[in-house]
Motif scaffolding. Structure first.
Motif, PDB file in Angstrom:
ATOM      1  N   THR A  56     -49.279  67.376  34.224  1.00 31.89           N
ATOM      2  CA  THR A  56     -49.403  68.377  33.529  1.00 31.89           C
ATOM      3  C   THR A  56     -48.248  68.669  32.351  1.00 31.89           C
ATOM      4  OG1 THR A  56     -49.905  69.718  35.736  1.00 31.89           O
ATOM      5  CG2 THR A  56     -48.695  71.127  33.906  1.00 31.89           C
ATOM      6  N   LYS A  57     -47.408  67.901  32.517  1.00 31.44           N
ATOM      7  CA  LYS A  57     -46.201  67.879  31.298  1.00 31.44           C
ATOM      8  C   LYS A  57     -46.832  67.413  30.361  1.00 31.44           C
ATOM      9  CE  LYS A  57     -41.343  66.579  30.375  1.00 31.44           C
ATOM     10  NZ  LYS A  57     -40.332  66.038  31.042  1.00 31.44           N
ATOM     11  N   ASN A 107     -49.354  69.536  28.250  1.00 29.70           N
ATOM     12  CA  ASN A 107     -48.743  70.656  27.500  1.00 29.70           C
ATOM     13  C   ASN A 107     -47.961  69.800  26.316  1.00 29.70           C
ATOM     14  OD1 ASN A 107     -49.831  72.671  29.205  1.00 29.70           O
ATOM     15  ND2 ASN A 107     -48.243  72.273  30.791  1.00 29.70           N
TER      16      ASN A 107
END
Length: 265
Positions: free
Chosen positions: A205-206, A209
């Motif tokens: 996820t990091k 993004n």
């Protein structure tokens, strides 16, 4: 329905790649056991997806195909053995073991703690070793062949700075697979690795993004995209089927070409 009548246990299957594998095996006709450590909501989501896909999902401790999952920490050998035993107790057998559960810890080599090293090795290698051993003992007792599929990583081959323990665990998995291919072959048991590259899962996820880091990664992937859990699951389904009966001791890279095009930024 290449796996109709088969029973598969997939470790770490409450999300991400493991969830994708469970759903695909169910679509192929297998009954599946879903395992989680600390994410029961994800396990229930996996179950719902299996049911939506038309598969049947029976959990350890559950007499019907609903509502129960198997909690087990793959870093604890007693829990590993109990997970396999409960799965066998419910179904009467296991045919397929997918060693998917894995963790990683980020740190420069000189800052890695013993606790973090042990956590990675216990789940990624020790847990795999003893889950496989317990499964093989069951197959020997019941005099049946079986399929073992390990979810490795491109990092069984590719260096990954700041993840040395993780790379060591996957390198160990590669050698474990090769050795067991020789040792278990006469028993009709095959064992192979599936080695994903960059897959779009919650663990990333990091990265997803961060446009700059994502762009740099995609530049290293010849196919120009991140992989999806189903990209990995399709290879697992093949290896679990009779189509792969003459394949053992191999690693299948599912990475969009990353391994041969990677440059550390």
């Amino acid at each position: 329905m290449r796996l109709e009548g088969k029973v598969a246990l997939v470790t770490g299957s409450s999300q991400g790649i493991g969830q994708g594998i469970v759903v695909r095996l169910a679509q192929e006709g297998a009954d599946v056991v879903i395992n989680y450590r600390s994410h029961p909501e994800g396990a229930e989501e996996t179950l719902a997806k299996v049911q939506a896909a038309g598969g049947r999902c029976y959990m350890a401790g559950c007499a019907k195909s609903q509502g129960y999952t198997v909690k087990a920490d793959l870093g604890d050998v007693n829990q590993v053995r109990q997970l396999v035993a409960e799965s066998i107790e419910h179904f009467g057998k296991l045919d397929i073991l997918v060693n998917n559960a894995g963790i990683e810890k980020h740190a420069p080599f000189w800052e890695v703690t013993e606790a973090d090293y042990d956590a990675v090795m216990n789940v990624n290698l020790k847990g795999v070793f003893f889950a496989t051993q317990t499964f093989v003992q069951h197959l020997i007792t019941t005099k049946r062949p079986g399929k073992i599929i390990n979810i490795s990583s491109v990092h069984e081959e590719l260096p990954f700075p700041n993840f040395t323990a993780y790379c060591a665990s996957k390198g160990g998995m590669k050698m474990l697979t090769r050795n067991l291919a020789v040792e278990l072959g006469s028993l009709g048991i095959t064992i192979n690795n599936v080695a994903p590259g960059a897959i779009e899962t919650p663990i990333n996820t990091k990265l997803l993004n961060d446009p700059q880091k994502l762009g740099a990664l995609l530049h290293n992937i010849p196919l120009g995209r991140l992989g999806q859990p189903q990209d990995v699951a399709s290879v697992v389904a093949f290896l679990a089927s009779s189509d792969a009966d003459y394949i053992t001791g191999s690693t299948f890279f599912v990475d969009g070409g990353l391994l041969w095009n990677y440059q550390e930024q």
